[in-house]
Design an enzyme around this catalytic site. Structure first.
Site, short mmCIF file in Angstrom:
data_model
loop_
_atom_site.label_atom_id
_atom_site.label_comp_id
_atom_site.label_asym_id
_atom_site.label_seq_id
_atom_site.Cartn_x
_atom_site.Cartn_y
_atom_site.Cartn_z
N LYS A 137 -5.88 -13.68 6.58
CA LYS A 137 -5.03 -14.81 6.93
C LYS A 137 -4.29 -14.50 8.23
O LYS A 137 -3.80 -13.38 8.42
CB LYS A 137 -4.02 -15.09 5.81
N GLU A 192 -2.85 -22.90 -2.73
CA GLU A 192 -2.19 -21.77 -2.07
C GLU A 192 -0.67 -21.93 -2.06
O GLU A 192 -0.17 -23.01 -1.78
CB GLU A 192 -2.62 -21.65 -0.61
N SER A 193 0.03 -20.86 -2.33
CA SER A 193 1.48 -20.77 -2.16
C SER A 193 2.25 -21.62 -3.17
O SER A 193 1.72 -22.57 -3.74
CB SER A 193 1.90 -21.18 -0.75
N ASN A 235 -2.33 -25.82 1.08
CA ASN A 235 -1.11 -25.02 1.18
C ASN A 235 0.05 -25.87 0.70
O ASN A 235 0.42 -26.86 1.34
CB ASN A 235 -0.89 -24.55 2.63
N LYS A 243 0.90 -8.66 0.28
CA LYS A 243 1.82 -9.24 1.27
C LYS A 243 2.98 -8.28 1.50
O LYS A 243 3.74 -7.99 0.57
CB LYS A 243 2.31 -10.58 0.73
N GLU A 298 -7.46 -24.58 5.64
CA GLU A 298 -6.18 -24.88 5.00
C GLU A 298 -5.64 -26.23 5.45
O GLU A 298 -5.60 -26.52 6.64
CB GLU A 298 -5.18 -23.78 5.35
N GLU A 319 -2.65 -11.74 -3.13
CA GLU A 319 -2.30 -11.39 -1.75
C GLU A 319 -1.49 -10.10 -1.69
O GLU A 319 -0.49 -9.95 -2.39
CB GLU A 319 -1.50 -12.53 -1.11
#
Length: 228
Positions: free
Chosen positions: A83, A185-186, A152, A23, A131, A21
């Site tokens: 996103k 994710e994350s 997530n 970001k 998600e 990502e």
């Protein structure tokens, strides 16, 4: 970008499939670019073997820009995932028109509209990353025609201010049939986190850890190449 380019790239990856990502800002950590050229980071991701690139267009909390998404899609041959807190068909159509390969659709946010937006995105050649953050949301995702399901590890309602970790992936991923591309994710910041996630999923989406690293290319290469 070829239709369904992100899910295909993940399926075909010979190494660990990492969606890196780009970001620029985090509600928790603030400015993540720190004066660096975002396209320099993009090139680092390409060299390190990212399977795709993710970018958050949401302007208020993540300082994203739809115009930057357009530039990003022009600047790379990697599939780009958009996103955002997407809620309308127009959002989906604009994502395709910008040249993205995939769009994030949040089950909790979309509720009963989820399946319809998944179908619309696929009609426009977009992969859909639906998600989820709970078993109930996962059950709703499984009723759609999505190509990918993302777990997530953080609670989006807390805007990254919680300390989510891959234990949620470990709980939910075994419930997802193999026909879906499964993405953790994350909350992935160490090689151990990544190993735990990829034992049960097909790909990991990593942003903050890469952007906070002194050398994003070196860290991403470790993520891509580590033995799981």
């Amino acid at each position: 970008m070829m239709a369904f380019g992100l899910s295909r790239a993940i399926r075909n990856s010979k190494k660990n499939a990492i969606i890196a990502e780009l970001k620029v800002h985090s509600p928790k950590y603030g400015d993540l670019l720190r004066g660096r050229d975002p396209f320099g980071i993009l090139r680092a991701y390409e060299r390190a073997g990212a399977v795709g690139v993710s970018y958050i267009t949401e302007p208020r909390y993540f300082r994203g820009s739809f115009e930057f998404l357009r530039k990003l899609c022009r600047e790379t041959e990697l599939p780009v995932l958009r996103k955002d807190f997407i809620t309308t068909g127009e959002d989906v159509e604009r994502t395709a028109e910008a040249g993205a390969a995939a769009v994030l659709l949040i089950a909790r946010l979309l509720g009963e509209d989820l399946a319809e937006l998944v179908d619309l995105a696929k009609e426009h050649g977009l992969d859909t990353l639906v998600e989820v953050h709970s078993e109930g949301e996962l059950m709703r995702a499984l009723e759609t025609s999505t190509t990918m399901i993302g777990i997530n590890n953080r609670d989006i309602r807390k805007l990254e201010l919680d300390n989510g970790n891959v234990s949620l992936t470990e709980r939910l991923a075994p419930l997802i049939p193999r026909k879906y591309v499964r993405v953790s994710e994350s909350g992935i910041s160490t090689l151990d986190d990544l190993r735990r996630a990829l034992r049960l999923t097909d790909a990991a989406l990593i942003g903050t850890a890469l952007m906070r690293a002194e050398d994003p290319e070196e860290l991403l290469r470790k993520f891509v190449e580590v033995e799981v």
